[in-house]
Design an enzyme around this catalytic site. Structure first.
Site, PDB file in Angstrom:
ATOM      1  N   SER A  82       0.849  -1.188   0.000  1.00 10.40           N
ATOM      2  CA  SER A  82       0.000   0.000   0.000  1.00 10.40           C
ATOM      3  C   SER A  82       0.881   1.232   0.000  1.00 10.40           C
ATOM      4  CB  SER A  82      -0.882  -0.007   1.249  1.00 10.40           C
ATOM      5  OG  SER A  82      -1.294   1.308   1.566  1.00 10.40           O
ATOM      6  N   GLU A  96      -7.354 -10.532  -6.842  1.00  8.15           N
ATOM      7  CA  GLU A  96      -8.450  -9.571  -7.042  1.00  8.15           C
ATOM      8  C   GLU A  96      -8.622  -9.233  -8.516  1.00  8.15           C
ATOM      9  OE1 GLU A  96      -8.677  -7.072  -2.954  1.00  8.15           O
ATOM     10  OE2 GLU A  96      -6.983  -6.621  -4.229  1.00  8.15           O
ATOM     11  N   LYS A 147       0.988  -3.358   4.795  1.00 11.04           N
ATOM     12  CA  LYS A 147       0.045  -4.109   3.956  1.00 11.04           C
ATOM     13  C   LYS A 147       0.721  -5.040   2.966  1.00 11.04           C
ATOM     14  CE  LYS A 147      -3.996  -3.132   3.129  1.00 11.04           C
ATOM     15  NZ  LYS A 147      -5.193  -3.895   3.348  1.00 11.04           N
TER      16      LYS A 147
END
Ligand code: ARG
Length: 476
Positions: A283, A296, A289
């Protein structure tokens, strides 16, 4: 329109002036159909030979034609020859290239053919080749799943229905469950290819040709099984595109379901899988992260794959025979499906083959949520209790344990008796994940034995695909 366009347009004769700018901009397709160039050239070679066979090109002209086509092909491949904004489509651009090389002789090749049979032929050839390329990438993903499965043939995991713990399974079984749809997808691609293997060239605009062409020879040279049976169908049919897009849409759905599971597995809540750094993202604001973006994107890209199928079916619905310009809209979804899968599948394969499975977390989660309750019911059935009663008795035991916040094997012998006279301490023998898994010995089930068999069978099946699933080269 410029003089250049008037010179290279394939249909200027009966028109007083050039097309309006707005029309030209709407109808141009060369920006996306240029990728058909190698196939169009291969089909031109076959057509030139047939024209020579019919006495419409003399041997010297044929030699010049084939040499010019070779030269044009090399120039296309190197980028020395490129379509210009004035070229309406790939066929126009390549005719210009031929005229530049041969002068008036270049204009002879158009005899007996039309862009309608050309484009249908080119697209079939393109998709037939790329179906094999997509198949090769599918095999790689399936290989990655099969390899991971081999490491986890007896790793316990909490099998789910409704995303609720249901019964223990082995993680290898779970991974192999994602291989089966891919094997069916491979079957679908090859099956599709059988039907796509008829050649439209020779159908002309719609009615065939008055010239003595040889559609069977052309079909053979271009790797088709047979020439088209009906020239109107040959130029008006796009079943092969719709069907290809169905297969790629379904592949998209399969990848999306796998992607969704990887998103869950890598979450803090599950913690079953750790992705390799090379196949995860971070991130820009939260330094801690580690995101499963590949999974996804697999989920997200199913949208465009399904959308492409819907777009082409909708475009085709209600089209009168034979060719209609609507059909130009078939290409972008088809190309996009190929591109999307060529991009997505290697990333997914890399993600799966490098991920680390947290065996400890999976094993700890396997019995959670009273997932061994069915073992108790089956134990009662083996003692001649009707399953209906066994289900009821086990349900009461679960309710007791839930109230006490304990596991099924943590109640006392008296508690067991209080739930049912049929329950005695020996029921504890079936109350382990290991025994639940080991008890599943029927073919296709989740016990380590059947999973090892499934693993071997899936690996064998994949080996059987390696010959078909390779990107083919354009015929010459
Ligand atoms: N670019 C056209 C297509 O993709 C080629 C065929 C054009 N045929 C025609 N009659 N205008 O469909």
């Amino acid at each position: 329109m410029s003089e250049q366009n008037e010179r290279t347009s394939l249909w200027g004769g009966r028109f007083a002036g050039g097309p309006a700018e707005a029309l030209a901009r709407l109808s141009v397709s060369v920006q996306f159909d240029w990728r058909l160039a190698p196939y169009d050239i291969a089909a031109s070679r076959a057509h030139a030979r047939v024209l020579a066979g019919a006495g419409l090109l003399n041997p010297d002209e044929l030699g010049q034609m084939l040499a010019a086509l070779d030269d044009l092909e090399a120039a296309c491949a190197s980028g020395a020859f490129r379509p210009t904004v004035e070229d309406e489509d790939v066929h126009t651009a390549l005719e210009r290239g031929l005229l530049e090389r041969l002068g008036a002789l270049g204009g002879k090749l158009r005899a007996g053919r039309s862009r309608n049979d050309q484009v249908a032929t080119d697209l079939r050839m393109y998709l037939r080749d790329h179906a094999r390329g997509v198949a090769a990438r599918l095999v790689e993903l399936a290989d990655a799943l099969v390899e991971q499965a081999e490491r986890h043939i007896d790793t316990p995991a909490p099998g789910m229905t409704h995303v609720q713990h249901a019964q223990p399974v082995t993680f290898g079984h779970w991974l192999l469950a994602h291989v089966q749809p891919l094997l069916r997808d491979l079957d679908r691609l090859r099956d599709w290819d059988e039907r796509a293997a008829t050649c439209p060239l020779g159908s002309g605009a719609l009615a065939g040709s008055s010239l003595p062409l040889d559609p069977a020879a052309v079909a053979k040279e271009l790797g088709f099984k047979a020439p088209a049976a009906n020239s109107m169908d040959a130029v008006g049919d796009r079943d092969f595109v719709a069907e290809f897009l169905f297969v790629t849409a379904l592949i998209g759905v399969h990848l999306s379901r796998l992607g969704e599971e990887v998103v869950l597995w890598t979450s803090q809540e599950f913690g079953w899988v750790e992705l390799d750094d090379a196949f995860a993202t971070g991130s820009s604001i939260m330094p801690q992260k580690k995101n499963a973006d590949i999974a996804e994107l697999a989920r997200g890209k199913s949208g465009r794959l399904v959308g492409g199928l819907v777009a082409v079916l909708t475009m085709l619905k209600g089209l009168p025979l034979a060719y209609d310009r609507d059909m130009q809209e078939d290409k972008e979804p088809a190309f996009d499906a190929v591109d999307t899968l060529q991009l997505l599948l290697p990333a997914l394969a890399g993600m799966i083959s490098t991920m680390t499975v947290r065996v400890d977390r999976l094993a700890a989660a396997a019995p959670v949520g009273y997932s061994l309750a069915t073992e108790v019911a089956d134990w009662l059935v083996r003692r001649d209790v009707p399953f209906r009663d066994a289900h009821e008795i086990t349900g009461k035991l679960v309710a007791l344990c839930a109230a006490r916040e304990c596991e099924l094997d943590e109640v006392t012998d008296d508690d067991l008796k209080s739930v049912s006279e049929h329950l005695d301490p020996s029921v504890r023998e079936v109350l382990s994940v290991r025994s639940a898994l080991a008890a599943r010995t029927t073919p296709g089930s989740t016990g380590p034995g059947p999973v090892a068999d499934q693993h071997a069978a899936a690996a064998d099946k994949l080996d059987g695909w390696r010959e078909w699933a390779i990107e083919k080269v354009v015929p010459r």
